[in-house]
Design an enzyme around this catalytic site. Structure first.
Site, short mmCIF file in Angstrom:
data_model
loop_
_atom_site.label_atom_id
_atom_site.label_comp_id
_atom_site.label_asym_id
_atom_site.label_seq_id
_atom_site.Cartn_x
_atom_site.Cartn_y
_atom_site.Cartn_z
N HIS A 1 0.82 -1.21 0.00
CA HIS A 1 0.00 0.00 0.00
C HIS A 1 0.86 1.27 0.00
O HIS A 1 0.49 2.27 -0.61
CB HIS A 1 -0.95 -0.01 1.19
CG HIS A 1 -2.13 -0.90 1.00
ND1 HIS A 1 -2.92 -1.34 2.05
CD2 HIS A 1 -2.65 -1.47 -0.12
CE1 HIS A 1 -3.88 -2.13 1.57
NE2 HIS A 1 -3.72 -2.21 0.26
N HIS B 1 -5.24 -5.66 -10.79
CA HIS B 1 -3.88 -5.21 -10.52
C HIS B 1 -2.92 -5.59 -11.64
O HIS B 1 -2.13 -4.76 -12.11
CB HIS B 1 -3.39 -5.80 -9.20
CG HIS B 1 -3.90 -5.09 -7.99
ND1 HIS B 1 -3.47 -3.83 -7.62
CD2 HIS B 1 -4.80 -5.47 -7.06
CE1 HIS B 1 -4.08 -3.47 -6.50
NE2 HIS B 1 -4.89 -4.43 -6.15
#
Length: 410
Positions: free
Chosen positions: A251, A386
């Protein structure tokens, strides 16, 4: 040196195009009869015994909308199928908003998640740019619901979870949902030209940078309802797929890209100084890579660390690699620092050697600390989001969200 891994080489562009086309073919079997996305298995077959979740359906709408813009033959049809799911079976006609999902038997998964609603906004924004019928209305509805229930104008942040009928708000506050809100708001701003959403994205980013600075650029993920960091959250379940204990280096890497995108997009504001945001993006990225890459003697990015940077969950998740590919390329574009090009080369080699499934297609979603296949957190290959974006972002303008960039280039 292998030219296939080298940023800006013809061979690397061709390799990413090959991977991208493979992903679009791999994921084609996702739609349920009602449009909700099935969770995909190792070979791309739908796992019909699992729930059809809104966040996955939103992601697949986004992916195949972009696929349509790229000229993928079935792209628009598949995007329309997923959009149908968001407009019908996953939509709560009584209370508004979107269910978390439906079980295999068609029962409602309780609660209304900020995370899922952010992906509805992203999906509708991309589908609108791709000309998918119903996308404009879906985006308008999604933004209205989000503004009413999730966005807190006074705080400049979003809450996390309501009960199903929007009458009880959970006390948990999370950065993951806010991160994908930034992505969704930037996409919406690019799709419809409403700069209010870009401004909101910036407000979230300012909070996150402040928290990161106070924590050696390891971002606290979990908070109480008055936005006090809960650094011990889920210590007993450290590998939770959405609320893991400790810092999540992936993240930090993903935020580096989103912060860069937002700051680069602020060109209309003559008084805006992007340099401090680019600096924060570099610090987030470099902290995460220092803590997590090859942290245990094997290549790969560990899933989580404690607050000193020591690995807690050593598993490698495919999404962290995808974001590392994206952010290393973005930071190279911004800084021209060869360090980031070298990182990109390293990540592409690791993808080719360990994470790409050359037999079944797509990317392995979870590997253990020895880079052996594992399915404790992410069995199968739930969706394409992703991995697909990582085949495009390295060669897209930094300042523009991905669907808008693809539309402008095609």
């Amino acid at each position: 040196m292998n030219k296939k891994y080298e940023l800006d080489s013809i061979e690397n562009r061709e390799y990413l195009e090959k991977l991208r086309n493979e992903l679009l073919i791999f994921g084609r079997r996702f739609p349920s009869p009602g449009g909700g996305s099935y969770y995909l298995g190792d070979d791309g077959s739908p796992w019909k015994d699992r729930s059809r979740e809104t966040w996955i359906t939103g992601r697949m709408t986004h992916v195949y909308s972009i696929g349509s813009l790229l000229g993928f033959e079935e792209g628009k049809e598949l995007a329309a199928a997923a959009l149908k799911g968001l407009c019908t079976e996953l939509h709560d006609e009584k209370n508004g908003g979107w269910y978390a999902g439906l079980t295999a038997d068609g029962e409602i998964l309780p609660n209304k998640q900020c995370y899922a609603h952010a992906f509805v906004i992203l999906a509708a924004s991309s589908a609108l740019l791709a000309g998918v019928e119903g996308a404009k209305e879906l985006l308008s509805d999604a933004l209205t619901v989000y503004d009413k229930y999730f966005w807190n104008e006074e705080e400049g942040l979003s809450c996390d979870t309501w009960n199903t009928d929007f009458t009880v708000l959970d006390s948990y506050r999370g950065i993951n949902a806010n991160m994908h809100t930034v992505e969704a708001f930037l996409a919406a701003a690019d799709a419809i030209g409403d700069e209010k959403y870009r401004e909101r994205a910036g407000r979230i980013i300012k909070h996150v940078i402040g928290w990161a600075k106070d924590n050696e650029y390891r971002i606290p993920e979990h908070f109480t309802d008055d936005w006090r960091a809960d650094l011990e959250c889920n210590k007993e379940k450290p590998d939770d797929p959405f609320k893991p204990y400790g810092a999540t280096p992936g993240h930090g890497i993903e935020w580096a890209r989103l912060i860069s995108q937002w700051a680069a997009s602020m060109t209309a504001d003559a008084d805006f100084d992007a340099s401090e945001y680019f600096d924060a993006a570099e610090k987030l990225y470099n902290r995460a890579i220092t803590d997590a890459w090859n942290a245990d003697g094997a290549p790969g990015i560990v899933y989580t660390t404690d607050w000193t940077g020591r690995p807690v969950v050593h598993d490698r998740m495919h999404w962290t690699l995808a974001e590392a590919i994206n952010s290393s390329a973005v930071l190279f574009r911004l800084t021209n620092n060869e360090k980031y090009a070298k990182d990109y080369y390293m990540f592409m080699g690791y993808l080719d050697e360990k994470v790409h499934d050359s037999v079944n297609g797509s990317w392995f979603h979870q590997l253990d600390r020895n880079n052996k296949l594992l399915g404790t957190v992410w069995p199968g290959k739930s969706d394409l989001y992703h991995a697909f974006q990582a085949t495009l972002i390295p060669y897209s303008p930094v300042a523009v969200s991905i669907a808008a960039a693809v539309k402008a280039q095609n």
